[in-house]
Design a protein around this motif. Structure first.
Motif, mmCIF file in Angstrom:
data_model
loop_
_atom_site.group_PDB
_atom_site.id
_atom_site.type_symbol
_atom_site.label_atom_id
_atom_site.label_comp_id
_atom_site.label_asym_id
_atom_site.label_seq_id
_atom_site.Cartn_x
_atom_site.Cartn_y
_atom_site.Cartn_z
ATOM 1 N N LEU A 173 0.694 -1.300 -0.126
ATOM 2 C CA LEU A 173 -0.040 -0.053 0.012
ATOM 3 C C LEU A 173 0.880 1.221 0.016
ATOM 4 O O LEU A 173 0.339 2.614 -0.376
ATOM 5 C CB LEU A 173 -1.017 0.019 1.208
ATOM 6 N N ALA A 174 2.145 1.197 0.363
ATOM 7 C CA ALA A 174 3.050 2.375 0.327
ATOM 8 C C ALA A 174 4.371 1.964 -0.132
ATOM 9 O O ALA A 174 5.300 1.563 0.791
ATOM 10 C CB ALA A 174 3.206 2.953 1.794
ATOM 11 N N PRO A 175 4.503 1.219 -1.406
ATOM 12 C CA PRO A 175 5.713 0.808 -1.961
ATOM 13 C C PRO A 175 7.008 1.798 -1.830
ATOM 14 O O PRO A 175 8.140 1.125 -1.800
ATOM 15 C CB PRO A 175 5.295 0.618 -3.501
ATOM 16 N N ASP A 176 6.829 3.106 -1.895
ATOM 17 C CA ASP A 176 8.105 3.904 -1.296
ATOM 18 C C ASP A 176 8.184 4.229 -0.055
ATOM 19 O O ASP A 176 9.119 4.820 0.247
ATOM 20 C CB ASP A 176 7.729 5.326 -2.295
ATOM 21 N N GLY A 177 7.522 3.533 0.899
ATOM 22 C CA GLY A 177 7.879 3.858 2.406
ATOM 23 C C GLY A 177 6.745 5.021 2.905
ATOM 24 O O GLY A 177 6.151 5.503 2.176
ATOM 25 N N VAL A 178 6.914 5.022 4.213
ATOM 26 C CA VAL A 178 5.785 5.975 4.783
ATOM 27 C C VAL A 178 6.590 7.085 5.667
ATOM 28 O O VAL A 178 7.942 6.752 6.009
ATOM 29 C CB VAL A 178 4.688 5.119 5.467
ATOM 30 N N ARG A 179 5.791 8.203 5.995
ATOM 31 C CA ARG A 179 6.740 9.023 6.768
ATOM 32 C C ARG A 179 6.804 8.690 8.239
ATOM 33 O O ARG A 179 7.591 9.043 8.671
ATOM 34 C CB ARG A 179 5.695 10.442 6.517
ATOM 35 N N ALA A 180 5.708 7.857 8.567
ATOM 36 C CA ALA A 180 5.818 7.466 10.029
ATOM 37 C C ALA A 180 5.068 6.415 10.409
ATOM 38 O O ALA A 180 4.030 5.981 9.470
ATOM 39 C CB ALA A 180 5.396 8.668 10.723
ATOM 40 N N VAL A 181 5.585 5.458 11.341
ATOM 41 C CA VAL A 181 4.802 4.348 11.617
ATOM 42 C C VAL A 181 4.593 4.447 13.322
ATOM 43 O O VAL A 181 5.573 4.860 13.926
ATOM 44 C CB VAL A 181 5.611 3.231 11.568
ATOM 45 N N PHE A 182 3.450 4.521 13.789
ATOM 46 C CA PHE A 182 3.040 4.632 15.310
ATOM 47 C C PHE A 182 2.814 3.146 15.635
ATOM 48 O O PHE A 182 1.753 2.391 15.351
ATOM 49 C CB PHE A 182 1.921 5.474 15.280
ATOM 50 N N ASP A 183 3.702 2.631 16.614
ATOM 51 C CA ASP A 183 3.726 1.157 16.962
ATOM 52 C C ASP A 183 3.653 1.043 18.545
ATOM 53 O O ASP A 183 4.529 1.535 19.080
ATOM 54 C CB ASP A 183 5.015 0.661 16.394
ATOM 55 N N HIS A 184 2.366 0.434 18.894
ATOM 56 C CA HIS A 184 2.441 0.104 20.279
ATOM 57 C C HIS A 184 2.631 -1.138 20.810
ATOM 58 O O HIS A 184 2.604 -1.548 21.896
ATOM 59 C CB HIS A 184 0.998 0.547 20.817
ATOM 60 N N VAL A 185 2.836 -1.795 19.639
ATOM 61 C CA VAL A 185 3.031 -3.324 19.864
ATOM 62 C C VAL A 185 4.291 -3.794 20.606
ATOM 63 O O VAL A 185 4.661 -4.721 21.638
ATOM 64 C CB VAL A 185 2.867 -4.088 18.610
ATOM 65 N N GLY A 186 5.312 -3.144 19.956
ATOM 66 C CA GLY A 186 6.965 -3.549 20.403
ATOM 67 C C GLY A 186 7.186 -4.898 20.042
ATOM 68 O O GLY A 186 6.719 -5.557 18.942
ATOM 69 N N GLY A 187 8.165 -5.767 20.644
ATOM 70 C CA GLY A 187 8.497 -7.134 20.644
ATOM 71 C C GLY A 187 9.157 -7.070 19.046
ATOM 72 O O GLY A 187 9.697 -6.102 18.475
ATOM 73 N N GLU A 188 9.270 -8.314 18.385
ATOM 74 C CA GLU A 188 10.167 -8.554 17.363
ATOM 75 C C GLU A 188 9.467 -7.958 16.173
ATOM 76 O O GLU A 188 10.045 -7.380 15.197
ATOM 77 C CB GLU A 188 10.137 -10.126 17.176
ATOM 78 N N GLY A 189 8.081 -7.694 16.166
ATOM 79 C CA GLY A 189 7.629 -6.878 15.004
ATOM 80 C C GLY A 189 8.007 -5.375 14.970
ATOM 81 O O GLY A 189 7.831 -4.817 13.859
ATOM 82 N N ILE A 190 8.584 -5.011 15.711
ATOM 83 C CA ILE A 190 8.961 -3.529 15.781
ATOM 84 C C ILE A 190 10.259 -3.448 14.602
ATOM 85 O O ILE A 190 10.260 -2.249 14.077
ATOM 86 C CB ILE A 190 9.721 -2.857 17.104
ATOM 87 N N VAL A 191 11.074 -4.506 14.302
ATOM 88 C CA VAL A 191 12.090 -4.590 13.337
ATOM 89 C C VAL A 191 11.132 -4.326 12.019
ATOM 90 O O VAL A 191 11.734 -3.474 11.099
ATOM 91 C CB VAL A 191 12.644 -5.675 13.065
#
Length: 365
Positions: A212-230
């Protein structure tokens, strides 16, 4: 939930977290109404929220929670019932919001007068409550930490939650395209808020997000943490910012409450040291508190902006349910169920002459 025997002079109610317990282990205690000291006010609570912080605290998993027992409650909206020495008596009867971190789950709460943020008269207390900690968090992450601009694209994980749904709305107001993750039952709601929904259970979640954003995104807001943060960090376009604000994936993991946070900090520090023009931050609503005056001024400004949008009808308050304070165990259980969109709000127990407040039915699994 256990209820202590009420003493004849007890006129205030508070919910006590006695230890690492299931929701049913919360205790309802009746105590004397606290008195405000110098520079303080006594707020008669009209609404207080159930945040993810309380879900972690009852497990002993919140990073810097106090020792048990204590009264949880990260924020509240209430009217000034009494002023302490040095506080303008004209504040009495006026309605304010306050951040507390703990202590908000009570019918009467003492807070410093300097911490008060006035609530617009046209805004119901429960609606305002959904945007105290959630609104400040979303506003500051979006505008102060990530610095988004119109035309940007961002990813919001858990876009159906209290902070997530507020992030979606504030981003759309700013002209930002939002891709939000949530379970399928919440997708129609996310579309109504203006987000592009993606099923967080999709085995190829991050592949879908990149598509949905092949060129990347300006920001990711992540409350999950863990290994998915990578994977969240890898979604960023050059110059993009990862804003981490929680470790929800470790909520039910046994062990130290500090270890997941320290591991996350180490990762973010490493990524910021790499020469890849991408940035990573951990958002802490209490950052800068050492300079109390500047912290409070920033809080009043940012929350004031959010309340103004709410009063203007630009933001839709996401009240998942209104539940009486004495039923805090039910409220906590509902908030943890993953079946609701928005924030569960605790309200004062009604008197025999009051009509019950409506409780919107939670979304089914």
């Amino acid at each position: 939930m256990r209820t202590s025997e009420q003493r004849p002079t007890a006129v205030a109610t508070e919910i006590v977290l006695p230890g690492a317990v299931e929701p049913e282990g919360l205790e309802v205690r009746h105590v004397g109404t606290p008195a405000p000291g110098p520079g303080e006010v006594l707020l008669a609570m009209e609404a207080t929220g159930v945040s993810f912080a309380e879900q972690q605290m009852r497990r002993g998993k919140y990073y810097d929670q106090p020792k048990f027992p204590f009264v949880p409650g990260y924020d509240l909206v209430g009217r000034v019932a009494r002023t302490g020495p040095g506080v303008d008596p004209a504040l009495t009867g006026r309605r304010y919001a306050a951040l507390t971190k703990t202590g908000g789950w009570a019918s009467h709460v003492v807070v410093p007068a300097a911490d008060l943020v006035e609530v617009p008269d046209s805004v119901p207390s429960a609606d305002a409550e959904t945007l105290v900690v959630n609104g400040v968090t979303a506003w500051q992450m979006l505008h102060r930490t990530a610095g988004v601009e119109a035309g940007d694209t961002v990813v919001v994980l858990g876009a159906n939650g209290g902070v997530g749904s507020t992030l979606v709305q504030l981003a759309r107001i700013a002209g930002v395209r939002v891709i939000g993750t949530a379970s399928r039952r919440h997708h129609d709601r996310l579309r109504d808020l203006g987000a592009v929904p993606v099923d967080y259970r999709d085995p190829d979640l991050y592949g879908r997000l990149r598509g949905l954003a092949p060129d990347g995104v300006r920001a990711v807001f992540d409350h999950v943490g863990g290994e998915g943060i990578v994977d969240s960090f890898r979604l960023l376009a050059p110059g993009g910012t990862l804003v981490s604000y929680g470790t929800a994936s470790t909520r039910d993991v046994a062990g130290s409450s500090k270890a997941p946070v320290l591991k996350l900090f180490a990762r973010l520090t490493l990524w910021n040291a790499l020469p890849n023009s991408r940035h990573a931050h951990f958002y802490n609503i209490w950052a800068g508190l050492r300079n109390a005056d500047a912290f409070r001024a920033r809080l009043r400004t940012d929350l004031g902006q959010v309340f103004a949008l709410l009063a203007a009808g630009s933001i839709q308050p996401q009240v998942a349910a209104r539940i009486p304070l004495s039923r805090a165990a039910d409220a906590l259980r509902l908030a943890e169920s993953g079946t609701v969109a928005g924030k569960v709000v605790l309200v004062p127990d009604r008197t025999p002459h009051e009509e019950p407040a409506p409780e919107p039915a939670p979304t089914g699994r």
